[in-house]
Design a protein around this motif. Structure first.
Motif, PDB file in Angstrom:
ATOM      1  N   LYS A  83     -15.193  83.571  56.811  1.00  0.00           N
ATOM      2  CA  LYS A  83     -15.603  82.611  57.837  1.00  0.00           C
ATOM      3  C   LYS A  83     -16.089  81.301  57.231  1.00  0.00           C
ATOM      4  CE  LYS A  83     -16.855  85.995  61.397  1.00  0.00           C
ATOM      5  NZ  LYS A  83     -17.989  86.635  62.144  1.00  0.00           N
ATOM      6  N   ARG A  84     -16.746  81.378  56.074  1.00  0.00           N
ATOM      7  CA  ARG A  84     -17.300  80.181  55.432  1.00  0.00           C
ATOM      8  C   ARG A  84     -16.260  79.390  54.625  1.00  0.00           C
ATOM      9  NH1 ARG A  84     -22.681  79.112  54.872  1.00  0.00           N
ATOM     10  NH2 ARG A  84     -22.190  77.903  53.000  1.00  0.00           N
ATOM     11  N   THR A  85     -15.227  80.080  54.153  1.00  0.00           N
ATOM     12  CA  THR A  85     -14.269  79.440  53.242  1.00  0.00           C
ATOM     13  C   THR A  85     -13.522  78.309  53.940  1.00  0.00           C
ATOM     14  OG1 THR A  85     -13.982  81.508  52.025  1.00  0.00           O
ATOM     15  CG2 THR A  85     -12.304  79.826  51.726  1.00  0.00           C
ATOM     16  N   LYS A  86     -13.438  77.178  53.260  1.00  0.00           N
ATOM     17  CA  LYS A  86     -12.855  75.961  53.845  1.00  0.00           C
ATOM     18  C   LYS A  86     -11.355  75.875  53.538  1.00  0.00           C
ATOM     19  CE  LYS A  86     -17.388  73.899  53.150  1.00  0.00           C
ATOM     20  NZ  LYS A  86     -17.918  75.203  52.618  1.00  0.00           N
ATOM     21  N   TYR A  87     -10.584  76.666  54.251  1.00  0.00           N
ATOM     22  CA  TYR A  87      -9.141  76.713  54.003  1.00  0.00           C
ATOM     23  C   TYR A  87      -8.432  75.416  54.405  1.00  0.00           C
ATOM     24  CZ  TYR A  87      -9.734  81.649  52.963  1.00  0.00           C
ATOM     25  OH  TYR A  87     -10.130  82.825  52.391  1.00  0.00           O
ATOM     26  N   ARG A  88      -9.122  74.558  55.130  1.00  0.00           N
ATOM     27  CA  ARG A  88      -8.517  73.271  55.503  1.00  0.00           C
ATOM     28  C   ARG A  88      -8.256  72.407  54.263  1.00  0.00           C
ATOM     29  NH1 ARG A  88     -13.875  73.055  56.879  1.00  0.00           N
ATOM     30  NH2 ARG A  88     -15.148  71.389  55.943  1.00  0.00           N
ATOM     31  N   HIS A  89      -8.895  72.728  53.143  1.00  0.00           N
ATOM     32  CA  HIS A  89      -8.677  71.975  51.911  1.00  0.00           C
ATOM     33  C   HIS A  89      -7.366  72.361  51.213  1.00  0.00           C
ATOM     34  CE1 HIS A  89     -12.444  70.108  52.379  1.00  0.00           C
ATOM     35  NE2 HIS A  89     -13.216  71.038  51.832  1.00  0.00           N
ATOM     36  N   ILE A  90      -6.732  73.461  51.659  1.00  0.00           N
ATOM     37  CA  ILE A  90      -5.454  73.868  51.080  1.00  0.00           C
ATOM     38  C   ILE A  90      -4.363  72.951  51.622  1.00  0.00           C
ATOM     39  CG2 ILE A  90      -3.748  75.720  50.914  1.00  0.00           C
ATOM     40  CD1 ILE A  90      -6.234  76.257  49.309  1.00  0.00           C
ATOM     41  N   VAL A  91      -3.566  72.393  50.728  1.00  0.00           N
ATOM     42  CA  VAL A  91      -2.560  71.395  51.104  1.00  0.00           C
ATOM     43  C   VAL A  91      -1.218  72.054  51.419  1.00  0.00           C
ATOM     44  CG1 VAL A  91      -1.319  69.330  50.335  1.00  0.00           C
ATOM     45  CG2 VAL A  91      -3.706  69.688  49.641  1.00  0.00           C
ATOM     46  N   TYR A  92      -0.638  71.657  52.540  1.00  0.00           N
ATOM     47  CA  TYR A  92       0.691  72.146  52.930  1.00  0.00           C
ATOM     48  C   TYR A  92       1.733  71.628  51.949  1.00  0.00           C
ATOM     49  CZ  TYR A  92       4.992  72.607  55.711  1.00  0.00           C
ATOM     50  OH  TYR A  92       6.260  72.910  56.136  1.00  0.00           O
ATOM     51  N   ALA A  93       2.594  72.529  51.470  1.00  0.00           N
ATOM     52  CA  ALA A  93       3.617  72.160  50.482  1.00  0.00           C
ATOM     53  C   ALA A  93       4.989  72.593  50.988  1.00  0.00           C
ATOM     54  CB  ALA A  93       3.310  72.808  49.137  1.00  0.00           C
TER      55      ALA A  93
END
Length: 236
Positions: A83-93
């Motif tokens: 829940k805390r992990t900021k997966y929005r920082h993962i970039v779409y490739a």
């Protein structure tokens, strides 16, 4: 060799460690959730660390599991971390997406991570936009639980347990991983293995699945190879 299964690591491979923004925040999230879930005096935590090292168990999640009173307590830690992990920082490739889809046309891809299974699902989705596919599956650290502990890839039996659980023939698999110790474990069991440290490496590895992996000697120019052979004979 009938190579029909590609085994791919997540952290450092599908999500390269060069994404410092994501991994810096991820480490902080782990520390926060560990503090919240332990609920033990510092003295007990220190003792747990000593026992953990003494038993030579491997991996962060084994440590968390050793502190948990039961499986539910570990699951609570895992859920709070996700829940805390900021997966929005993962970039779409999109190039990785295209390579995955091309590979999935005639091969199976198994994501093999020493992290949580849902963590891997999030990384795949954020990187490729793929949420599911009939030839794509994920094997998380939770799936390696045996004899009261997790068995990550670099543990004594981790890779063997993975192959046995999924009924895979090692000679039909190629591992793409960023850690040399994991590659060595795979090779010792008869798997092919390629070191991958970036999206460029990942694309090259996926595009080269139809090509055999050459040994250092096979990669030598012919003249240099002959010279090495002559020197070897001379020593004999």
């Amino acid at each position: 060799m009938d190579l029909n299964t590609v085994v791919i690591d997540i952290d450092g491979v599908v999500a390269p460690h060069s994404n410092r923004k994501f991994y810096a925040s991820y480490i902080m999230d782990i520390v926060h959730c560990l503090k919240s879930s332990c609920k033990k005096p510092p003295k007990e935590i220190l003792q747990a660390i000593k026992e953990f090292k003494k038993e030579k168990q491997k991996g962060l999640f084994n440590f968390v599991y050793s502190l948990s009173e039961n499986k539910q307590e570990f699951d609570d830690f895992a859920n709070s971390l996700l829940k805390r992990t900021k997966y929005r920082h993962i970039v779409y490739a999109p190039v990785v997406r295209d390579a995955f889809l091309k590979t999935l046309e005639n091969r199976k891809i198994i994501i093999l991570t020493d992290n949580l299974k849902e963590h891997a699902n999030q990384i795949i989705y954020r990187t490729t936009g793929i949420s599911s596919h009939k030839n794509l599956s994920v094997y998380g650290v939770e799936d390696s639980l045996k004899d009261g502990k997790f068995n990550p890839k670099n543990s004594e039996n981790g890779m063997k347990i993975f192959l046995e659980n999924l009924r895979l023939s090692p000679e039909n698999c190629r591992l793409l991983d960023d850690k040399e110790q994991n590659l060595k474990k795979a090779k010792s069991l008869g798997m092919e293995a390629v070191r991958v440290n970036s999206h460029a490496d990942l694309l090259n590895a996926l595009n080269g699945l139809d090509k055999p992996i050459l040994s250092p000697v096979q990669k030598m120019p012919k003249a240099l190879k002959n010279l090495c052979l002559l020197r070897h004979k001379g020593r004999g």
